[in-house]
Design a protein around this motif. Sequence first.
Motif, PDB file in Angstrom:
ATOM      1  N   GLN A   9       0.849  -1.185   0.000  1.00 23.86           N
ATOM      2  CA  GLN A   9       0.000   0.000   0.000  1.00 23.86           C
ATOM      3  C   GLN A   9       0.888   1.240   0.000  1.00 23.86           C
ATOM      4  OE1 GLN A   9      -2.780  -0.066   3.251  1.00 23.86           O
ATOM      5  NE2 GLN A   9      -4.046  -1.689   2.363  1.00 23.86           N
ATOM      6  N   THR A  39      -2.868  -9.027   3.361  1.00 22.11           N
ATOM      7  CA  THR A  39      -4.023  -8.798   2.490  1.00 22.11           C
ATOM      8  C   THR A  39      -5.329  -9.244   3.131  1.00 22.11           C
ATOM      9  OG1 THR A  39      -3.632 -10.950   1.443  1.00 22.11           O
ATOM     10  CG2 THR A  39      -2.656  -9.020   0.384  1.00 22.11           C
ATOM     11  N   GLY A  76      -5.476  -6.105   6.057  1.00 24.86           N
ATOM     12  CA  GLY A  76      -4.914  -4.781   5.780  1.00 24.86           C
ATOM     13  C   GLY A  76      -3.988  -4.238   6.839  1.00 24.86           C
TER      14      GLY A  76
END
Length: 467
Positions: free
Chosen positions: A251, A269, A272
């Motif tokens: 990210q 994933t 997060g």
Amino acid sequence: MSTFGSINTAYSSLVAQRRALDVTGQNIANANTPGYSRQRVDMNSVAGPSVPALFSTYDGTGGGVAVTDVSRIRDDFYAVRQQIEHGNLASSDRAQQTLSDIEDAVPEPSDTGIAKTMQDFFKSFTNLSQNPGGSMRQAVVESGQGVADKLHDAAGNLDQQWSNLRQTLTTSVADVNATTTEIANLNKAIQFNTAGGVPSNELADKRDALVLKLSDAIGVTARPGKDGSVDVMLGGSALVSGSNALTLGIQGASVPSDATTTPVKIVYTNDGSTVPLSGGDVHGIVTALTDTIPRYKAQLDGFAADLANQVNTLHRQGYDLTNGPDVPGGDGRDYFGTNDGTTSVTAANIKVVVTADQIAASANPGGNLDGGMATRIAALSTSTSSPVNSYKTMISGLGVESAAAQQRFATRKDVAAKADDAMTTTSGVDTDEEMTNVLAFQRGYEAAAKVMTTIDSTINTLIQMVS
């Protein structure tokens, strides 16, 4: 036990010695195989029956020998130490390489670096102060643009370095995910083999090699799991647990301009959450993307802005030729501006925005061409608050940090090599030792065969006596 139970005892020895010879041969065959752990046959003596069977006797000699396992010779402490040191080495390698690339982006000292171009720039103002109405005006414009071009190159190189590392990070994280999946699959196969009593030492070697590869990539360690599996730990959490593996994602910024506003980070994933990194190449890349490169890019931008501010402050107070030799000039014109229409000067957008006639060389109104302002601008090169000093400070700091990173890398490399040696000493194949084992097991097999031959001869004699 039968009176001739020694035949079975001798037979058990023949089987055990032959299995030991097979394993020794496997060790010798893989003496130079990377990642192979030497194996050893575990033999246990077989006790005699605690309760004699009907119509049999027990003389208390035991029931021979049994092979209980073929184990790998491996020290978990050394294995974890090797994984940690490999992760540290990979991270420090990336750090020193990043700083080395930054040094290449701003090559100093050199005849083509920013420092030399800066000297030429201020020297052109000195020359202009001696001949404010002559041809030196164009030289001042060109030397100023020369500084701007060098800053453009340095900023572009840093941006390109950031983009290359960002792409490398994408590839590395994809490789980490593929490796964790493969480790989980091997864990599953090993668990099945363990449950079925099938040897899986070679599978374990392959899995441990992948764990070490993962340590290089992202700084993981392994701890023993159930039924021969291992759990791969990353920042205190299990990245691989048995046959299950989590996947990682990226990210944050994908372009250099967003590097500080949306820092790059590695996340799980599934939820997060941010992955805490402390080692491995991925840690080194993330540090470069979020700290090292943006920090030096900011310093370079600060130097460009400081240079533009100090030169412009004086230039706005001077007088040029555009109003004629007898008409007051000094209309507050900047020397440096931007090439993208913004008001903030950076290393990437700095630009000379005056023509030769618009250079404010005079410090007195009326266009008398005294060259006083050119002298004051030239004096910036030696003032205590000179932008040259801030650039020198940046280059000096870069050199010190790079040298420290190289020293740290050399130390990590030595420590990692020692960890590898310790692991090899424990798990590697010593051909001299294996040859000694061959002789020992061969003699054991021959002795067991001799026992069986002797018993056979004894039985034959007994049969002849009663026939």
